[in-house]
Design a protein around this motif. Structure first.
Motif, PDB file in Angstrom:
ATOM      1  N   HIS A   1       0.821  -1.216   0.000  1.00  0.00           N
ATOM      2  CA  HIS A   1       0.000   0.000   0.000  1.00  0.00           C
ATOM      3  C   HIS A   1       0.861   1.276   0.000  1.00  0.00           C
ATOM      4  O   HIS A   1       0.386   2.341  -0.396  1.00  0.00           O
ATOM      5  CB  HIS A   1      -1.016  -0.025   1.144  1.00  0.00           C
ATOM      6  CG  HIS A   1      -2.267  -0.806   0.814  1.00  0.00           C
ATOM      7  ND1 HIS A   1      -3.241  -1.098   1.746  1.00  0.00           N
ATOM      8  CD2 HIS A   1      -2.721  -1.343  -0.348  1.00  0.00           C
ATOM      9  CE1 HIS A   1      -4.227  -1.784   1.155  1.00  0.00           C
ATOM     10  NE2 HIS A   1      -3.922  -1.951  -0.104  1.00  0.00           N
ATOM     11  N   VAL A   2       2.116   1.162   0.405  1.00  0.00           N
ATOM     12  CA  VAL A   2       3.028   2.321   0.323  1.00  0.00           C
ATOM     13  C   VAL A   2       3.255   2.661  -1.155  1.00  0.00           C
ATOM     14  O   VAL A   2       3.187   3.823  -1.566  1.00  0.00           O
ATOM     15  CB  VAL A   2       4.379   2.009   1.030  1.00  0.00           C
ATOM     16  CG1 VAL A   2       5.369   3.138   0.826  1.00  0.00           C
ATOM     17  CG2 VAL A   2       4.166   1.736   2.512  1.00  0.00           C
ATOM     18  N   GLN A   3       3.486   1.615  -1.969  1.00  0.00           N
ATOM     19  CA  GLN A   3       3.665   1.807  -3.420  1.00  0.00           C
ATOM     20  C   GLN A   3       2.364   2.305  -4.043  1.00  0.00           C
ATOM     21  O   GLN A   3       2.375   3.153  -4.924  1.00  0.00           O
ATOM     22  CB  GLN A   3       4.075   0.485  -4.104  1.00  0.00           C
ATOM     23  CG  GLN A   3       5.423  -0.066  -3.671  1.00  0.00           C
ATOM     24  CD  GLN A   3       6.559   0.933  -3.896  1.00  0.00           C
ATOM     25  OE1 GLN A   3       6.602   1.618  -4.906  1.00  0.00           O
ATOM     26  NE2 GLN A   3       7.462   1.040  -2.922  1.00  0.00           N
ATOM     27  N   VAL A   4       1.242   1.741  -3.560  1.00  0.00           N
ATOM     28  CA  VAL A   4      -0.075   2.132  -4.090  1.00  0.00           C
ATOM     29  C   VAL A   4      -0.289   3.642  -3.919  1.00  0.00           C
ATOM     30  O   VAL A   4      -0.774   4.314  -4.822  1.00  0.00           O
ATOM     31  CB  VAL A   4      -1.204   1.333  -3.394  1.00  0.00           C
ATOM     32  CG1 VAL A   4      -2.577   1.895  -3.725  1.00  0.00           C
ATOM     33  CG2 VAL A   4      -1.130  -0.138  -3.771  1.00  0.00           C
TER      34      VAL A   4
ATOM     35  N   ALA B   1      -5.258   7.929  -2.767  1.00  0.00           N
ATOM     36  CA  ALA B   1      -5.879   6.650  -2.383  1.00  0.00           C
ATOM     37  C   ALA B   1      -6.150   6.637  -0.879  1.00  0.00           C
ATOM     38  O   ALA B   1      -5.345   7.126  -0.082  1.00  0.00           O
ATOM     39  CB  ALA B   1      -4.965   5.482  -2.750  1.00  0.00           C
ATOM     40  N   GLU B   2      -7.322   6.116  -0.518  1.00  0.00           N
ATOM     41  CA  GLU B   2      -7.682   6.000   0.903  1.00  0.00           C
ATOM     42  C   GLU B   2      -7.536   4.536   1.271  1.00  0.00           C
ATOM     43  O   GLU B   2      -8.351   3.708   0.859  1.00  0.00           O
ATOM     44  CB  GLU B   2      -9.119   6.451   1.115  1.00  0.00           C
ATOM     45  CG  GLU B   2      -9.324   7.914   0.799  1.00  0.00           C
ATOM     46  CD  GLU B   2     -10.782   8.303   0.878  1.00  0.00           C
ATOM     47  OE1 GLU B   2     -11.108   9.184   1.687  1.00  0.00           O
ATOM     48  OE2 GLU B   2     -11.596   7.713   0.140  1.00  0.00           O
ATOM     49  N   LEU B   3      -6.495   4.234   2.021  1.00  0.00           N
ATOM     50  CA  LEU B   3      -6.165   2.832   2.264  1.00  0.00           C
ATOM     51  C   LEU B   3      -6.343   2.460   3.726  1.00  0.00           C
ATOM     52  O   LEU B   3      -6.225   3.313   4.603  1.00  0.00           O
ATOM     53  CB  LEU B   3      -4.721   2.587   1.815  1.00  0.00           C
ATOM     54  CG  LEU B   3      -4.510   2.813   0.313  1.00  0.00           C
ATOM     55  CD1 LEU B   3      -3.034   3.017  -0.014  1.00  0.00           C
ATOM     56  CD2 LEU B   3      -5.076   1.640  -0.487  1.00  0.00           C
ATOM     57  N   PRO B   4      -6.597   1.201   3.977  1.00  0.00           N
ATOM     58  CA  PRO B   4      -6.711   0.762   5.371  1.00  0.00           C
ATOM     59  C   PRO B   4      -5.325   0.603   5.975  1.00  0.00           C
ATOM     60  O   PRO B   4      -4.329   0.631   5.238  1.00  0.00           O
ATOM     61  CB  PRO B   4      -7.362  -0.618   5.232  1.00  0.00           C
ATOM     62  CG  PRO B   4      -6.898  -1.104   3.903  1.00  0.00           C
ATOM     63  CD  PRO B   4      -6.757   0.098   3.022  1.00  0.00           C
ATOM     64  N   SER B   5      -5.239   0.427   7.290  1.00  0.00           N
ATOM     65  CA  SER B   5      -3.938   0.028   7.828  1.00  0.00           C
ATOM     66  C   SER B   5      -4.086  -1.331   8.500  1.00  0.00           C
ATOM     67  O   SER B   5      -5.173  -1.713   8.947  1.00  0.00           O
ATOM     68  CB  SER B   5      -3.361   1.101   8.754  1.00  0.00           C
ATOM     69  OG  SER B   5      -4.045   1.089   9.954  1.00  0.00           O
ATOM     70  N   PHE B   6      -2.991  -2.066   8.498  1.00  0.00           N
ATOM     71  CA  PHE B   6      -2.980  -3.407   9.075  1.00  0.00           C
ATOM     72  C   PHE B   6      -1.870  -3.485  10.105  1.00  0.00           C
ATOM     73  O   PHE B   6      -0.728  -3.116   9.807  1.00  0.00           O
ATOM     74  CB  PHE B   6      -2.706  -4.458   7.987  1.00  0.00           C
ATOM     75  CG  PHE B   6      -3.845  -4.631   7.024  1.00  0.00           C
ATOM     76  CD1 PHE B   6      -4.926  -5.454   7.339  1.00  0.00           C
ATOM     77  CD2 PHE B   6      -3.855  -3.955   5.817  1.00  0.00           C
ATOM     78  CE1 PHE B   6      -5.985  -5.604   6.446  1.00  0.00           C
ATOM     79  CE2 PHE B   6      -4.915  -4.094   4.924  1.00  0.00           C
ATOM     80  CZ  PHE B   6      -5.980  -4.921   5.242  1.00  0.00           C
ATOM     81  N   SER B   7      -2.196  -3.933  11.318  1.00  0.00           N
ATOM     82  CA  SER B   7      -1.101  -4.164  12.271  1.00  0.00           C
ATOM     83  C   SER B   7      -1.064  -5.649  12.605  1.00  0.00           C
ATOM     84  O   SER B   7      -2.105  -6.283  12.853  1.00  0.00           O
ATOM     85  CB  SER B   7      -1.262  -3.304  13.516  1.00  0.00           C
ATOM     86  OG  SER B   7      -2.438  -3.638  14.163  1.00  0.00           O
ATOM     87  N   ILE B   8       0.132  -6.180  12.546  1.00  0.00           N
ATOM     88  CA  ILE B   8       0.297  -7.623  12.754  1.00  0.00           C
ATOM     89  C   ILE B   8       0.494  -7.911  14.233  1.00  0.00           C
ATOM     90  O   ILE B   8       1.364  -7.324  14.882  1.00  0.00           O
ATOM     91  CB  ILE B   8       1.485  -8.133  11.919  1.00  0.00           C
ATOM     92  CG1 ILE B   8       1.155  -7.932  10.439  1.00  0.00           C
ATOM     93  CG2 ILE B   8       1.768  -9.610  12.199  1.00  0.00           C
ATOM     94  CD1 ILE B   8       2.335  -8.002   9.536  1.00  0.00           C
ATOM     95  N   LEU B   9      -0.355  -8.807  14.751  1.00  0.00           N
ATOM     96  CA  LEU B   9      -0.246  -9.162  16.171  1.00  0.00           C
ATOM     97  C   LEU B   9       0.680 -10.351  16.346  1.00  0.00           C
ATOM     98  O   LEU B   9       1.439 -10.423  17.309  1.00  0.00           O
ATOM     99  CB  LEU B   9      -1.630  -9.498  16.747  1.00  0.00           C
ATOM    100  CG  LEU B   9      -2.708  -8.415  16.609  1.00  0.00           C
ATOM    101  CD1 LEU B   9      -4.037  -8.895  17.188  1.00  0.00           C
ATOM    102  CD2 LEU B   9      -2.274  -7.137  17.315  1.00  0.00           C
ATOM    103  N   SER B  10       0.599 -11.319  15.425  1.00  0.00           N
ATOM    104  CA  SER B  10       1.488 -12.482  15.481  1.00  0.00           C
ATOM    105  C   SER B  10       1.543 -13.108  14.098  1.00  0.00           C
ATOM    106  O   SER B  10       0.614 -12.960  13.299  1.00  0.00           O
ATOM    107  CB  SER B  10       0.972 -13.516  16.498  1.00  0.00           C
ATOM    108  OG  SER B  10      -0.267 -14.023  16.053  1.00  0.00           O
ATOM    109  N   GLN B  11       2.640 -13.803  13.819  1.00  0.00           N
ATOM    110  CA  GLN B  11       2.800 -14.429  12.502  1.00  0.00           C
ATOM    111  C   GLN B  11       3.793 -15.574  12.608  1.00  0.00           C
ATOM    112  O   GLN B  11       4.851 -15.429  13.216  1.00  0.00           O
ATOM    113  CB  GLN B  11       3.349 -13.388  11.505  1.00  0.00           C
ATOM    114  CG  GLN B  11       3.501 -13.922  10.099  1.00  0.00           C
ATOM    115  CD  GLN B  11       4.297 -12.952   9.198  1.00  0.00           C
ATOM    116  OE1 GLN B  11       4.663 -11.863   9.601  1.00  0.00           O
ATOM    117  NE2 GLN B  11       4.573 -13.381   7.993  1.00  0.00           N
TER     118      GLN B  11
END
Ligand code: HEM
Length: 189
Positions: A104-107, A114-124
Motif C-alpha cells: 500500500h506504500v507503493q499504491v 488513495a484511501e487505504l486501510p492500515s494493518f497491524s500484525i499481532l502475530s505471525q
C-alpha cells in the motif's frame, strides 16, 4: 476513493446483474459524479456506499455480502494491473504481512489520493497469522475476500475468522490459518 474501485464495481454489476441494474442503481443514487467515473480519478467514498446500498436493496442481498463478492472480483484487477508485485512474493503470509509497509506504500505513489486501510500484525508464523484491520470505510469483508484470493493465488487455502472490535467494523481482528490439503495420490495395487 479511486475511480478504478468504481469502474470495476460497475463492471461486476453489469456482468452479474446486467446493464439495466447498473442504470437503476446509478439513477437511484443521486451521485455528485452522476455515475461517470474515470479509473484514475478520485471520488467520494459515500458514492460507493450509496451504490452498494442501492444494489443491496434492489437484489435483496446484504451489503457486507456484496462487498465480499466485490473483493473476490477486484482481486482479478489487482493481479492484472500489478503482476510484478505478486511475483515478488512466494508465500501468502509474507505477502499479507507486507501490505502495510510495502504494497500500500507503493499504491499511494501510483494512485495519489488513495484511501487505504492500515494493518497491524499481532502475530505471525509459517502457518498462521493475526492482524488488525483499521479503516473508516469499514470494508473488512473486502479485505477478507482479498486475503482468501491471495492464498488461492499462491496455491494455498486458508481458514479466515474475523472479530469486529467495534460495531461499525472500522477495527477488525483477522485470524488466518492455513488448511492442509491432502493431495497424496493413492496408488491402486
Ligand atoms: C498488489 C496488491 C494490492 C494493490 C495494488 C492494492 C491497491 C489498492 C487500491 C488501489 C485500493 C483503493 C484505494 C482507494 O480507492 O482510495 C485498495 C483498497 C483496499 N485494499 Fe489494497 N491493494 C493490494 C492488496 C491488498 C490486499 C492483499 C489486501 C488484503 C487485506 C488489501 C486490502 C485493501 C482494502 C480492505 C481496501 C479498501 C479500502 C479500505 O478498507 O479502507 N489490499 N487497495
Amino acid at each position: 476513493m479511486k475511480g478504478i474501485v468504481f469502474t470495476e464495481f460497475l463492471e461486476m454489476v453489469e456482468e452479474q446483474y446486467g446493464l439495466q441494474t447498473v442504470d437503476y442503481i446509478i439513477s437511484h443514487s443521486r451521485l455528485k459524479s452522476q455515475g461517470i467515473y474515470s479509473a484514475i480519478g478520485t471520488y467520494d467514498f459515500i458514492e460507493m456506499q450509496t451504490l452498494i446500498g442501492q444494489l443491496s436493496e434492489k437484489i435483496n442481498i446484504p451489503a457486507d455480502d456484496l462487498i465480499y463478492t466485490y473483493g473476490l472480483y477486484f482481486f482479478k484487477a489487482l493481479t492484472y494491473h500489478h503482476p510484478t508485485v505478486f511475483r515478488s512474493y512466494s508465500d501468502p503470509f509474507e505477502f499479507l504481512a507486507s501490505i502495510e509497509n510495502h504494497i500500500h506504500v507503493q499504491v499511494r505513489k501510483i494512485y495519489p489520493g488513495a484511501e487505504l486501510p492500515s494493518f497491524s500484525i499481532l502475530s505471525q508464523d509459517h502457518n498462521k497469522m493475526e492482524m488488525v484491520y483499521s479503516s473508516d470505510r469499514a470494508m473488512y469483508m473486502f479485505a477478507k475476500a482479498l486475503m482468501e484470493k491471495s492464498f488461492e493465488y499462491y496455491g494455498k487455502k486458508a481458514h479466515i475468522e474475523l472479530i469486529k472490535l467495534n460495531e461499525r467494523g472500522t477495527q477488525v481482528k483477522f485470524m488466518i490459518s492455513t488448511i492442509q490439503c491432502n493431495n497424496q495420490n493413492k496408488s491402486i495395487s
